[in-house]
Design an enzyme around this catalytic site. Structure first.
Site, short mmCIF file in Angstrom:
data_model
loop_
_atom_site.label_atom_id
_atom_site.label_comp_id
_atom_site.label_asym_id
_atom_site.label_seq_id
_atom_site.Cartn_x
_atom_site.Cartn_y
_atom_site.Cartn_z
N ASN A 210 0.83 -1.05 0.20
CA ASN A 210 0.06 -0.01 -0.02
C ASN A 210 0.86 1.35 -0.02
O ASN A 210 2.12 1.01 -0.06
CB ASN A 210 -0.93 0.01 1.16
CG ASN A 210 -0.23 -0.03 2.41
OD1 ASN A 210 0.43 0.81 2.80
ND2 ASN A 210 -0.34 -1.11 3.15
N ASP A 279 -4.02 -6.77 4.98
CA ASP A 279 -5.00 -7.65 5.53
C ASP A 279 -4.87 -9.11 4.70
O ASP A 279 -5.30 -10.04 5.67
CB ASP A 279 -6.54 -6.90 5.45
CG ASP A 279 -6.81 -5.90 6.25
OD1 ASP A 279 -6.17 -5.92 7.49
OD2 ASP A 279 -7.40 -4.90 6.05
N LYS A 289 8.30 -16.49 -11.40
CA LYS A 289 7.53 -15.34 -11.81
C LYS A 289 6.41 -15.68 -12.66
O LYS A 289 6.36 -16.62 -13.55
CB LYS A 289 8.51 -14.56 -12.69
CG LYS A 289 7.97 -13.30 -13.13
CD LYS A 289 9.10 -12.35 -13.98
CE LYS A 289 8.27 -11.15 -14.51
NZ LYS A 289 8.16 -11.15 -16.02
N ASP A 306 -4.21 -10.37 12.64
CA ASP A 306 -4.32 -8.97 13.16
C ASP A 306 -3.57 -8.81 14.30
O ASP A 306 -3.56 -9.18 15.51
CB ASP A 306 -5.86 -8.67 13.62
CG ASP A 306 -6.02 -7.22 13.75
OD1 ASP A 306 -5.37 -6.76 14.43
OD2 ASP A 306 -6.98 -6.71 13.07
N ILE A 307 -2.43 -8.06 14.17
CA ILE A 307 -1.42 -7.85 14.85
C ILE A 307 -1.85 -7.04 16.36
O ILE A 307 -1.72 -7.32 17.67
CB ILE A 307 -0.12 -6.88 14.62
CG1 ILE A 307 0.42 -7.75 13.33
CG2 ILE A 307 0.97 -6.82 15.47
CD1 ILE A 307 1.34 -7.10 12.12
N LYS A 337 -13.90 -0.17 15.42
CA LYS A 337 -12.61 -0.90 15.54
C LYS A 337 -12.25 -0.75 16.92
O LYS A 337 -11.63 -1.85 17.44
CB LYS A 337 -11.58 -0.08 14.79
CG LYS A 337 -11.64 -0.65 13.29
CD LYS A 337 -10.56 -0.01 12.66
CE LYS A 337 -10.66 -0.39 10.91
NZ LYS A 337 -10.34 0.19 9.92
N LYS A 341 -11.58 -4.51 18.94
CA LYS A 341 -10.32 -4.96 19.07
C LYS A 341 -9.86 -4.79 20.42
O LYS A 341 -8.96 -5.22 20.94
CB LYS A 341 -9.29 -4.06 18.24
CG LYS A 341 -9.55 -4.44 16.70
CD LYS A 341 -8.35 -4.07 15.87
CE LYS A 341 -8.55 -4.09 14.19
NZ LYS A 341 -7.32 -4.10 13.38
O1 PMT Z 1 2.77 5.97 6.50
P1 PMT Z 1 2.15 7.13 6.04
O2 PMT Z 1 2.48 7.27 4.45
O3 PMT Z 1 2.69 8.56 6.94
O4 PMT Z 1 0.56 7.18 6.37
C1 PMT Z 1 0.03 7.17 7.81
C2 PMT Z 1 -1.04 6.08 7.73
C3 PMT Z 1 -2.31 6.57 6.99
C4 PMT Z 1 -0.80 4.81 7.32
C5 PMT Z 1 -1.30 6.15 9.36
O5 PMT Z 1 -1.75 7.23 9.62
C6 PMT Z 1 -2.67 5.00 9.51
O6 PMT Z 1 -3.70 5.24 9.35
N1 PMT Z 1 -2.21 3.71 10.00
C7 PMT Z 1 -2.83 2.59 9.96
C8 PMT Z 1 -3.35 2.07 8.44
C9 PMT Z 1 -4.35 0.83 8.56
O7 PMT Z 1 -3.92 -0.27 8.37
O8 PMT Z 1 -5.50 0.99 9.35
P2 PMT Z 1 -6.75 0.00 9.47
O9 PMT Z 1 -7.89 0.75 9.76
O10 PMT Z 1 -6.68 -0.95 8.05
O11 PMT Z 1 -6.04 -0.84 10.60
C10 PMT Z 1 -6.46 -0.62 12.09
C11 PMT Z 1 -5.40 -0.85 12.93
O12 PMT Z 1 -5.04 -2.34 12.87
C12 PMT Z 1 -4.29 -0.06 12.48
O13 PMT Z 1 -3.46 0.37 13.74
C13 PMT Z 1 -3.26 -1.18 11.83
O14 PMT Z 1 -1.72 -1.21 12.24
C14 PMT Z 1 -3.79 -2.58 12.72
N2 PMT Z 1 -3.65 -3.77 11.86
C15 PMT Z 1 -4.37 -3.80 10.65
C16 PMT Z 1 -4.41 -5.14 9.96
C17 PMT Z 1 -3.66 -6.05 10.42
N3 PMT Z 1 -3.49 -7.53 9.92
N4 PMT Z 1 -2.94 -6.00 11.60
C18 PMT Z 1 -2.86 -4.71 12.50
O15 PMT Z 1 -2.45 -4.76 13.43
#
Ligand code: PMT
Length: 411
Positions: A210, A279, A289, A306-307, A337, A341
């Site tokens: 991403n 995700d 390839k 999901d960490i 969320k 979580k």
């Molecule tokens: O890195 P930059 O370019 O500065 O951009 C910053 C940002 C937009 C990436 C940052 O501000 C941000 O929003 N980070 C979280 C992005 C994200 O994955 O959001 P989510 O809503 O999909 O996930 C929710 C939370 O679960 C997040 O804290 C994520 O780290 C965590 N997560 C998600 C999926 C997963 N498999 N494990 C996780 O721990």
């Protein structure tokens, strides 16, 4: 000015190859204005001579309990009382074991028992020795008793192997010690931050990822460091330089990030998940390839762990902060969320229309059970400082209830 200025540091050196790094550490401690007295175990003198440390510290080096001349000067109890902090670097597996069992069979272990000053240890050993259940149990015991564990780090080792067990580098050790004496709102705490994207391989040359640049997470790590915390940053691939004074652990995939974060969570008091973790990953990574063909290509994907939810579900968990990247219904989705979580706080950002990801500024809605506040659009560095201030306020509000904050396992 460093918070180490005029501090009295008793530096214990035990018998590992990393003892040579303690020479540089002695120099840098003195550069920071600290007074340093070195105590060496007998094995340490096999690696570096006491004369070297005497020259670098400007003080006689102690090695044995039974030195009538030295005891007539500053006896071991006086030396234990003299120290504002004890740092043992390197700390071998044997030293950790003796410390965990409360042994006082040489001068250094005796001083550690006799001193009421904060005690920091910087483990340094072969990766298999560090991974051994006996060593891990000893480290956990020490941690639970309030000993500050600095490291170990990962990387290539003197024995030719690669893995976890390297002594942290001098700037990281100094940062850990400084955090002990710093007066910031997170002083004495260890904060774990994730940042950047993850990359999920499809074949040897392609991956799913991403647009996260890591800027937000790195700014949060720096702000936590400025607030006096010891900080560990687990980062996906970014173009950013590792921040000064912060232990940086690079990872590539969500599974790697999950493993590192879970292995560190027991040692920290605050976890902040700013990474944009994929995700999904490929159900099967092609060893060759993937060739193009005339028809559609279908990729089978499976869920990544999901960490954030895994850390929040730990019995003895740190204060857990998530981010939410939303393109609509920002606060409603973020609050879902937060509750789903089981988080202590969530920082929600609107990432629609090119906002948030890879931008230099951002705006956040901070939500916690029963409350919230808004941080207006501003540079990420500034925003991160405000986020850290709110985290420390919420943390104090919850202190004494479910968190390990008072125990202060790591600086
Ligand atoms: O890195 P930059 O370019 O500065 O951009 C910053 C940002 C937009 C990436 C940052 O501000 C941000 O929003 N980070 C979280 C992005 C994200 O994955 O959001 P989510 O809503 O999909 O996930 C929710 C939370 O679960 C997040 O804290 C994520 O780290 C965590 N997560 C998600 C999926 C997963 N498999 N494990 C996780 O721990």
């Amino acid at each position: 000015m460093s918070s180490l200025a005029q501090k009295r540091i008793l530096l214990g050196v035990t018998g590992g190859i990393a003892a040579y790094k303690a020479c540089e550490l002695t120099r840098r401690l003195r550069d920071a204005g600290a007074e340093v007295r070195v105590v060496m175990t007998r094995a340490a003198t096999e690696f570096v001579t006491p004369l070297t440390f005497q020259a670098l510290s400007g003080q006689p080096v102690r090695g044995t309990l039974f030195d009538p001349e030295a005891e007539a000067g500053m006896d071991h109890i006086a030396l234990a009382r003299w120290a504002d902090a004890i740092l043992v670097a390197p700390a071998t597996a044997d030293f950790l074991a003796r410390l965990a069992h409360g042994r006082a069979d040489d001068l250094l272990t005796t001083l550690c028992l006799a001193s009421e000053a904060p005690l920091c240890v910087a483990p340094a050993m072969n990766r298999a020795m560090w991974a051994h259940p006996a060593t891990r149990a000893n480290a956990d015991t020490l941690c639970a008793r309030g000993v500050h564990l600095l490291g170990p780090g990962e990387g290539s080792q003197a024995c030719g192997e690669t893995g976890e067990g390297r002594m942290l580098e001098t700037p990281e050790l100094l940062a850990g010690l400084e955090a002990l004496f710093a007066g910031g709102s997170l002083a004495g705490l260890h904060v774990l931050v994730t940042a950047g994207p993850t990359r999920e391989p499809l074949d040897p040359v392609r991956y799913l990822s991403n647009r996260s640049s890591g800027k937000m997470g790195y700014a949060v790590a720096r702000a936590a460091r400025e607030a006096g915390a010891r900080v560990t940053l687990v980062t996906g691939p970014t173009a950013l330089a590792p921040p000064e004074g912060i232990e940086c652990i690079p990872v590539e995939t969500a599974a790697e990030m999950h493993e590192v974060v879970l292995s560190r969570s027991a040692q920290v008091q605050v976890f902040i998940a700013a990474a944009a973790v994929a995700d999904y990953r490929a159900a099967a990574v092609s060893t060759h390839k993937i060739k193009k063909s005339a028809g559609h290509l279908q990729l089978g994907l499976e869920r990544n762990p999901d960490i954030l939810a895994a850390v929040a579900a730990l019995a003895d968990r740190p204060f857990t902060v998530g981010f939410a990247a939303e393109t609509r219904d920002l606060e409603r989705n973020a609050r879902t969320k937060l509750m789903k979580k089981g988080l202590d706080l969530i920082a929600a950002n609107d990432v629609s229309g090119g906002r948030g990801f890879d931008a230099d500024d951002n705006a956040l809605a901070l939500l916690w059970p029963g409350g919230g506040t808004k941080l207006p659009r501003q540079p990420k560095e500034q925003l991160a400082r405000q986020l850290v201030r709110v985290i420390s306020e919420r943390l104090r509000a919850d202190q004494g209830s479910k968190f390990k904050v008072q125990r202060g396992c790591n600086p």
